[in-house]
Design an enzyme around this catalytic site. Sequence first.
Site, PDB file in Angstrom:
ATOM      1  N   ASN A  41      17.469   8.457   2.922  1.00  0.00           N
ATOM      2  CA  ASN A  41      18.563   8.526   3.887  1.00  0.00           C
ATOM      3  C   ASN A  41      19.875   8.786   3.150  1.00  0.00           C
ATOM      4  O   ASN A  41      20.177   8.104   2.161  1.00  0.00           O
ATOM      5  CB  ASN A  41      18.652   7.196   4.666  1.00  0.00           C
ATOM      6  N   HIS A  46      18.784  13.530  12.842  1.00  0.00           N
ATOM      7  CA  HIS A  46      19.241  12.574  11.835  1.00  0.00           C
ATOM      8  C   HIS A  46      17.967  11.905  11.320  1.00  0.00           C
ATOM      9  O   HIS A  46      17.122  11.480  12.122  1.00  0.00           O
ATOM     10  CB  HIS A  46      20.185  11.539  12.447  1.00  0.00           C
ATOM     11  N   ASP A  72       0.858  -1.183   0.000  1.00  0.00           N
ATOM     12  CA  ASP A  72       0.000   0.000   0.000  1.00  0.00           C
ATOM     13  C   ASP A  72       0.904   1.246   0.000  1.00  0.00           C
ATOM     14  O   ASP A  72       1.748   1.402   0.895  1.00  0.00           O
ATOM     15  CB  ASP A  72      -0.872  -0.052   1.271  1.00  0.00           C
ATOM     16  N   LYS A 106       8.855  10.717  15.378  1.00  0.00           N
ATOM     17  CA  LYS A 106       8.640  10.042  16.666  1.00  0.00           C
ATOM     18  C   LYS A 106       9.529  10.648  17.749  1.00  0.00           C
ATOM     19  O   LYS A 106       9.100  10.802  18.892  1.00  0.00           O
ATOM     20  CB  LYS A 106       8.948   8.547  16.538  1.00  0.00           C
ATOM     21  N   GLU A 112      30.179   6.568   5.427  1.00  0.00           N
ATOM     22  CA  GLU A 112      30.181   5.160   5.813  1.00  0.00           C
ATOM     23  C   GLU A 112      30.043   4.279   4.577  1.00  0.00           C
ATOM     24  O   GLU A 112      29.898   3.075   4.686  1.00  0.00           O
ATOM     25  CB  GLU A 112      29.088   4.867   6.830  1.00  0.00           C
ATOM     26  N   CYS A 154      26.327   7.042  10.582  1.00  0.00           N
ATOM     27  CA  CYS A 154      25.823   8.359  10.150  1.00  0.00           C
ATOM     28  C   CYS A 154      26.331   9.489  11.030  1.00  0.00           C
ATOM     29  O   CYS A 154      26.103  10.662  10.738  1.00  0.00           O
ATOM     30  CB  CYS A 154      24.297   8.386  10.197  1.00  0.00           C
TER      31      CYS A 154
END
Length: 383
Positions: A277, A233, A29, A242, A79, A111
Amino acid sequence: MQIGIDKIVFQAPAYYLELHTLAKAREVDSLKYEKGFMQSQMAVCPLDEDIVTLAAEATQKLLQDENVENIAMFLFATESSVDASKAAGLYVHGLLDLPKKMRVIELKQACYSSAAALSMAKDYIASHPEKKVLVLCSDIAKYGLGTSGEVTQGAGAVAMLVSANPRLLVLQGENTYLSEDIMDFWRPYGELYPSVDGKLSIETYLRFFETVYADYLEQNKKTTASFDAFCFHMPYGKLAYKAMQQLLDKYVITEEEKEKLEQRFFKSTHYNKRIGNIYTGSLFLSLLSLLETDHTLKAGDTIGLFAYGSGATGEFFSLQLVDGYQEHLEKAYHESKMQERKELSFEEYEAILKAEKDSRKTLENKPFVFLGLEEKKRQYQKR
Ligand code: HMG
């Protein structure tokens, strides 16, 4: 003495994939990617772009009209290194013909190393105020076809010039940090893709944020009201959201302040949600997103930043906006580079990840291209 970010430039790769295209191919979805991850597109690097060409293009723009003679140090955070020994910054140094009398070093801690580079640059300038430090963050984030991390892939470079009396942002206060040996995300030598414990990586990210933020408030005698905006980040928007909610729930602030911080958070996702990212550059891309899209911030406002690198190290630090900072942003350049990107079909994307198709002849408009290896030596072309 005030030390901080004098200039900042972002470089996106040549291609991108719409996430609704990926959702269709994966029979998922598309709301999962749009709402569940808060992402809309993913940057994709063709085979003739790599962390060096992205970094070189960002640096070329950054150093346009700059006196490069007083750059004493070049810190390259990544990285997705291209060599186990030689620093990627040396290729950039050569392509741009930078002055020979400088240090060039590559830094690694997932990171996080870009935040460490910024801090190291500050310390260096504190004892050499007439010098500047070039900080590069450049990465290609790849998890592989059909993996749960696939939707969080991306690529890009952020270049920053750090100096005394910066034109954009001043580094303030005492940074707080935390390190623990955790197997949440790692990539053994020779492996193309990282190993990830997704759930643990999320828990660790949020726990580290909670700890370094509380430590920062205590150590610097600050409250949440001391900040005008936050940047995180951002492996994907939803996780940073969150962290933002965690902060808003824990620290008592007014509804009005909550609303302001939330609005500014959404501004800070502007480029990230179209790029994905970019590991070391992700926090600074979020900072750029905020600065270039929010018109309510002003000189003297303070931005709190959370850096995180799996494995794991977290850090909280803050930056204060300088008078007239808006005039020194490269918004038009960034938007034009985003517009120039070519959208890939799912089949084209798959071919690049499988490296089935040699796309090395397709990038006509790029100033730097990676030509492949000759006698194990990386070959770059400057046009
Ligand atoms: P997953 O297991 O496929 O996703 O992969 P999920 O099932 O947990 O769903 C994600 C969200 O979508 C959930 O929301 C679902 O409810 C929602 P949440 O519960 O989190 O609020 N969802 C929907 N929403 C709307 N409509 C729908 C729908 N369906 C589901 N129909 C995972 C998630 C992050 C594990 C995976 O993508 C992954 O492994 N990614 C790579 C690791 C990563 O990014 N970790 C983040 C923290 S670690 C970090 O930041 C460091 C890093 O940058 C590396 C470094 O430091 O070097 C990664």
